[in-house]
Design a protein around this motif. Sequence first.
Motif, short mmCIF file in Angstrom:
data_model
loop_
_atom_site.label_atom_id
_atom_site.label_comp_id
_atom_site.label_asym_id
_atom_site.label_seq_id
_atom_site.Cartn_x
_atom_site.Cartn_y
_atom_site.Cartn_z
N ASN A 174 -44.55 63.00 -28.43
CA ASN A 174 -45.37 62.37 -27.59
C ASN A 174 -45.92 60.99 -28.37
OD1 ASN A 174 -45.83 63.97 -25.03
ND2 ASN A 174 -46.62 65.47 -26.56
N ASP A 184 -49.41 59.80 -17.05
CA ASP A 184 -47.91 59.30 -17.60
C ASP A 184 -48.00 59.28 -19.18
OD1 ASP A 184 -49.98 57.37 -18.53
OD2 ASP A 184 -48.97 55.75 -17.81
N GLU A 186 -45.37 58.51 -22.94
CA GLU A 186 -44.17 57.89 -23.50
C GLU A 186 -43.73 58.71 -24.66
OE1 GLU A 186 -45.73 54.44 -25.28
OE2 GLU A 186 -43.77 53.40 -25.55
N LEU A 198 -37.83 56.98 -24.81
CA LEU A 198 -37.80 56.75 -23.40
C LEU A 198 -39.36 56.38 -22.94
CD1 LEU A 198 -36.72 60.55 -22.09
CD2 LEU A 198 -35.45 58.49 -22.64
N ARG A 200 -42.86 54.19 -21.43
CA ARG A 200 -43.84 54.90 -20.71
C ARG A 200 -43.63 54.80 -19.16
NH1 ARG A 200 -48.67 56.08 -21.53
NH2 ARG A 200 -48.53 55.47 -23.80
N LYS A 203 -45.31 61.29 -15.78
CA LYS A 203 -44.59 62.49 -16.53
C LYS A 203 -43.46 63.14 -15.80
CE LYS A 203 -48.73 63.61 -19.57
NZ LYS A 203 -49.81 64.60 -19.63
N THR A 205 -41.29 61.37 -13.96
CA THR A 205 -40.01 60.55 -14.29
C THR A 205 -39.60 60.80 -15.64
OG1 THR A 205 -40.88 58.83 -13.07
CG2 THR A 205 -39.13 58.12 -14.62
N LEU A 206 -40.25 61.16 -16.58
CA LEU A 206 -40.01 61.39 -17.96
C LEU A 206 -39.23 62.64 -17.98
CD1 LEU A 206 -42.86 60.05 -20.11
CD2 LEU A 206 -40.53 59.01 -19.96
N GLN A 209 -35.89 62.57 -16.67
CA GLN A 209 -34.88 62.17 -17.78
C GLN A 209 -34.77 63.12 -18.81
OE1 GLN A 209 -37.27 58.50 -18.93
NE2 GLN A 209 -36.52 57.45 -17.01
#
Length: 224
Positions: A174, A184, A186, A198, A200, A203, A205-206, A209
């Motif tokens: 993190n 959110d 990054e 990855l 910013r 959460k 969306t991340l 991924q």
Amino acid sequence: FQPKVLAGKRLLITAGPTFEPIDPVRGITNLSSGKMGYAVARAAREAGADVTLISGPTALATPHGVTRIDVQTAQQMMDAVNRSIDGQHVFVAVAAVADWRVTNPSTQKVKKTEDGGAPRIEFEQNPDILATIAARTTLAGHPYCVGFAAESENLMEYGAAKRERKGIPLLVGNIGHHTFGADDNEIVLFDDQGHTLLPRADKLTLARQLISEISKRINSQSLF
Ligand code: C5P
């Protein structure tokens, strides 16, 4: 549309904080909201996996189609993970597990005394759930292990070192330590090839991924 990149795979995820009792009404915990772990569980389910989520105390709703097991303490989380680990293809440790527990929690509420004194609390170390699972060598339970790291400084250096120390193929760092409770994040992925940022995003969306990165890695292993 989410491709079912994890169809037929079983994922075990830990999420949230742990709560370590001092007495029946008090305890020690941390600021983890569970949002990142729950997002990983949701994304894994969307990707077609069979998902078990072992959760410390949170205020979050169980993601659709996910099996959730609630625990309070690190020891209970360790026990629940041990009971669920056989046959799992992937273990993602997102929980902010307390490093220490109170050695002798009181069975009765600790009372304030007239003389202004304060109780002394003794601690002992909790098991490292991720390192324990990563060290397993039995055929039935040798999942692909993913860890998280929340460092307040030197993430690039500490992240790479932590991945090696825990004996895991993938560690998610993190960036910054303001992720707790936020919507959110990054993150940076550390593996044996180096690191990948990855940028910013929220959460979920991340988490999607991350699930895609995990599926690429496990699908390229002959084991699966
Ligand atoms: O060593 P540190 O606590 O920074 O490592 C964080 C990673 O290890 C996270 O993936 C966390 O879920 C996991 N962990 C664990 N059990 C512990 C401590 C950390 O599974 N007792």
